[in-house]
Structure formats: structure tokens, C-alpha cells
Scaffold this motif. Structure first.
Motif, short mmCIF file in Angstrom:
data_model
loop_
_atom_site.label_atom_id
_atom_site.label_comp_id
_atom_site.label_asym_id
_atom_site.label_seq_id
_atom_site.Cartn_x
_atom_site.Cartn_y
_atom_site.Cartn_z
N GLN A 108 -17.62 -8.46 56.22
CA GLN A 108 -16.81 -9.49 56.84
C GLN A 108 -15.47 -9.53 56.11
O GLN A 108 -15.44 -9.78 54.91
CB GLN A 108 -17.48 -10.87 56.72
CG GLN A 108 -18.77 -11.00 57.49
CD GLN A 108 -18.53 -10.98 58.98
OE1 GLN A 108 -17.57 -11.55 59.47
NE2 GLN A 108 -19.39 -10.30 59.71
N PRO A 109 -14.34 -9.28 56.79
CA PRO A 109 -13.06 -9.30 56.09
C PRO A 109 -12.72 -10.69 55.57
O PRO A 109 -13.05 -11.70 56.20
CB PRO A 109 -12.06 -8.85 57.15
CG PRO A 109 -12.75 -8.98 58.44
CD PRO A 109 -14.22 -8.96 58.19
N SER A 110 -12.10 -10.73 54.40
CA SER A 110 -11.69 -11.98 53.79
C SER A 110 -10.26 -11.82 53.29
O SER A 110 -9.92 -10.81 52.68
CB SER A 110 -12.61 -12.33 52.62
OG SER A 110 -12.11 -13.44 51.93
N SER A 111 -9.44 -12.81 53.53
CA SER A 111 -8.04 -12.70 53.14
C SER A 111 -7.66 -13.69 52.05
O SER A 111 -6.49 -14.00 51.88
CB SER A 111 -7.15 -12.89 54.36
OG SER A 111 -7.39 -14.15 54.93
N ILE A 112 -8.64 -14.20 51.30
CA ILE A 112 -8.36 -15.20 50.27
C ILE A 112 -7.42 -14.65 49.20
O ILE A 112 -6.49 -15.32 48.76
CB ILE A 112 -9.65 -15.77 49.65
CG1 ILE A 112 -9.34 -16.95 48.72
CG2 ILE A 112 -10.42 -14.72 48.89
CD1 ILE A 112 -9.03 -18.20 49.46
N LEU A 113 -7.64 -13.40 48.77
CA LEU A 113 -6.78 -12.80 47.75
C LEU A 113 -5.37 -12.60 48.28
O LEU A 113 -4.39 -12.84 47.57
CB LEU A 113 -7.38 -11.48 47.28
CG LEU A 113 -6.92 -10.94 45.94
CD1 LEU A 113 -7.13 -11.96 44.84
CD2 LEU A 113 -7.64 -9.67 45.61
N ASN A 114 -5.24 -12.22 49.54
CA ASN A 114 -3.93 -12.06 50.15
C ASN A 114 -3.18 -13.40 50.22
O ASN A 114 -1.98 -13.46 49.97
CB ASN A 114 -4.05 -11.49 51.56
CG ASN A 114 -4.74 -10.15 51.58
OD1 ASN A 114 -4.81 -9.46 50.58
ND2 ASN A 114 -5.25 -9.78 52.73
N ILE A 115 -3.90 -14.45 50.55
CA ILE A 115 -3.29 -15.78 50.64
C ILE A 115 -2.85 -16.26 49.27
O ILE A 115 -1.74 -16.79 49.11
CB ILE A 115 -4.28 -16.78 51.30
CG1 ILE A 115 -4.49 -16.41 52.77
CG2 ILE A 115 -3.78 -18.21 51.16
CD1 ILE A 115 -5.61 -17.16 53.44
N VAL A 116 -3.70 -16.07 48.25
CA VAL A 116 -3.35 -16.49 46.88
C VAL A 116 -2.10 -15.75 46.41
O VAL A 116 -1.18 -16.37 45.86
CB VAL A 116 -4.54 -16.25 45.91
CG1 VAL A 116 -4.11 -16.40 44.47
CG2 VAL A 116 -5.67 -17.20 46.22
N LEU A 117 -2.04 -14.45 46.63
CA LEU A 117 -0.87 -13.68 46.21
C LEU A 117 0.38 -14.12 46.97
O LEU A 117 1.44 -14.32 46.36
CB LEU A 117 -1.10 -12.18 46.41
CG LEU A 117 0.08 -11.29 46.04
CD1 LEU A 117 0.40 -11.39 44.57
CD2 LEU A 117 -0.21 -9.85 46.43
N SER A 118 0.28 -14.31 48.26
CA SER A 118 1.44 -14.70 49.06
C SER A 118 1.97 -16.07 48.65
O SER A 118 3.19 -16.24 48.49
CB SER A 118 1.09 -14.71 50.55
OG SER A 118 0.70 -13.44 50.96
N ILE A 119 1.09 -17.02 48.47
CA ILE A 119 1.52 -18.36 48.07
C ILE A 119 2.12 -18.33 46.66
O ILE A 119 3.15 -18.97 46.41
CB ILE A 119 0.34 -19.36 48.16
CG1 ILE A 119 0.00 -19.61 49.62
CG2 ILE A 119 0.67 -20.67 47.45
CD1 ILE A 119 -1.24 -20.44 49.85
N SER A 120 1.53 -17.56 45.77
CA SER A 120 2.05 -17.47 44.41
C SER A 120 3.43 -16.85 44.38
O SER A 120 4.32 -17.34 43.68
CB SER A 120 1.10 -16.66 43.53
OG SER A 120 -0.16 -17.25 43.50
N VAL A 121 3.63 -15.78 45.14
CA VAL A 121 4.95 -15.14 45.19
C VAL A 121 5.96 -16.10 45.81
O VAL A 121 7.11 -16.18 45.36
CB VAL A 121 4.88 -13.81 45.95
CG1 VAL A 121 6.26 -13.26 46.26
CG2 VAL A 121 4.08 -12.80 45.15
N LEU A 122 5.56 -16.84 46.82
CA LEU A 122 6.44 -17.83 47.44
C LEU A 122 6.85 -18.90 46.44
O LEU A 122 8.03 -19.24 46.32
CB LEU A 122 5.76 -18.46 48.66
CG LEU A 122 6.55 -19.53 49.39
CD1 LEU A 122 7.75 -18.90 50.10
CD2 LEU A 122 5.67 -20.25 50.38
N VAL A 123 5.89 -19.42 45.67
CA VAL A 123 6.17 -20.46 44.68
C VAL A 123 7.10 -19.92 43.59
O VAL A 123 8.08 -20.59 43.20
CB VAL A 123 4.86 -21.02 44.07
CG1 VAL A 123 5.12 -21.86 42.85
CG2 VAL A 123 4.10 -21.81 45.11
#
Length: 137
Positions: A108-123
Motif C-alpha cells: 500500500q503506497p504511503s506518502s508520509i515521508l514525502n509530506i514530512v520532507l515537503s513541509i519541512s523544506v517549506l518551513v
């Protein structure tokens, strides 16, 4: 000699390419986390360099105006090193989870790591923009 079909092979051999793709993805996440930690280290050390230069230039007769340091770069550097460490841990957890899902054929694909990285780079990006705007004024 009998011909072995794909279904007669053990699951790990049958999914060898998928496991190798999972490992490549894991290694890409590890490289990303190492790069983030290295960038954080450079940011933090640059703050130390600026402090030392201001001390040296303050004792000399050279008149060079250095921008005032607020100490934010040390905080940003520590944050980035911590972010890289957390990302490497999350990448390992994701790697092991996907490995077991591949073996059980329940991926089952999970994008939690992608979301964490994207939000962190945004911050971090927003923080750096605010920091640079303040240093200009």
C-alpha cells in the motif's frame, strides 16, 4: 529438465527486482537526509565563522560593517541536522514496512515521508526568506 514457472519460485526470489527498487528508494532517502544534515552543519558553522570574523575585525583597524547577527543560523543549522536524522529514521521504518508488504503481496503506497520532507523544506524556505528580508533592513 522441467521448466519452473514464476509461481514455483520462493517469494523473495520472485520479487527480487521489486526489493532492489525498494532498496534504491531507501538509499535515495538516506542520501537526502545526509545532504540535509550536511547543509545544517554548514549553516551552523557559518554562523561561527561570522562571529569569529567580527571578533577579528573588531580588534583590527579595518572598518568593515558586518550585519548584526541574531543567532538564527545556529538554530536553523541544529534544526536541519535534527530533520535529517529524523528523516533517516523514518526512511528505515518505511523501507522495512515496504519490504514486509512486498513479501506479503499487500503493498500500500504511503506518502508520509514525502509530506514530512515537503513541509519541512517549506518551513525552512519561509524561515530563510524572513531571515534574509530582516538582514537587508
Amino acid at each position: 529438465m522441467p521448466d519452473l514457472s514464476k509461481h514455483d519460485q520462493p517469494v523473495k526470489i520472485r520479487n527480487r527486482r521489486v526489493h532492489m527498487a525498494n532498496e534504491r528508494t531507501f538509499l535515495a532517502w538516506i542520501r537526502t537526509s545526509i545532504a540535509i544534515m550536511a547543509f545544517g552543519f554548514v549553516v551552523e558553522r557559518f554562523a561561527l565563522f561570522i562571529k569569529q570574523m567580527s571578533y577579528v575585525l573588531g580588534k583590527s583597524n579595518i572598518d568593515i560593517a558586518l550585519p548584526p547577527s541574531h543567532g538564527y543560523s545556529a538554530i536553523a543549522g541544529i534544526f536541519l541536522v535534527g530533520l535529517g536524522t529524523i528523516m533517516s529514521l523514518l526512511a528505515f521504518i518505511r523501507y522495512k514496512k515496504v519490504e514486509s508488504q512486498i513479501d506479503a503481496d499487500t503493498y500500500q503506497p504511503s506518502s508520509i515521508l514525502n509530506i514530512v520532507l515537503s513541509i519541512s523544506v517549506l518551513v525552512v524556505g519561509i524561515f530563510l526568506i524572513i531571515y534574509l528580508i530582516q538582514s537587508i533592513q
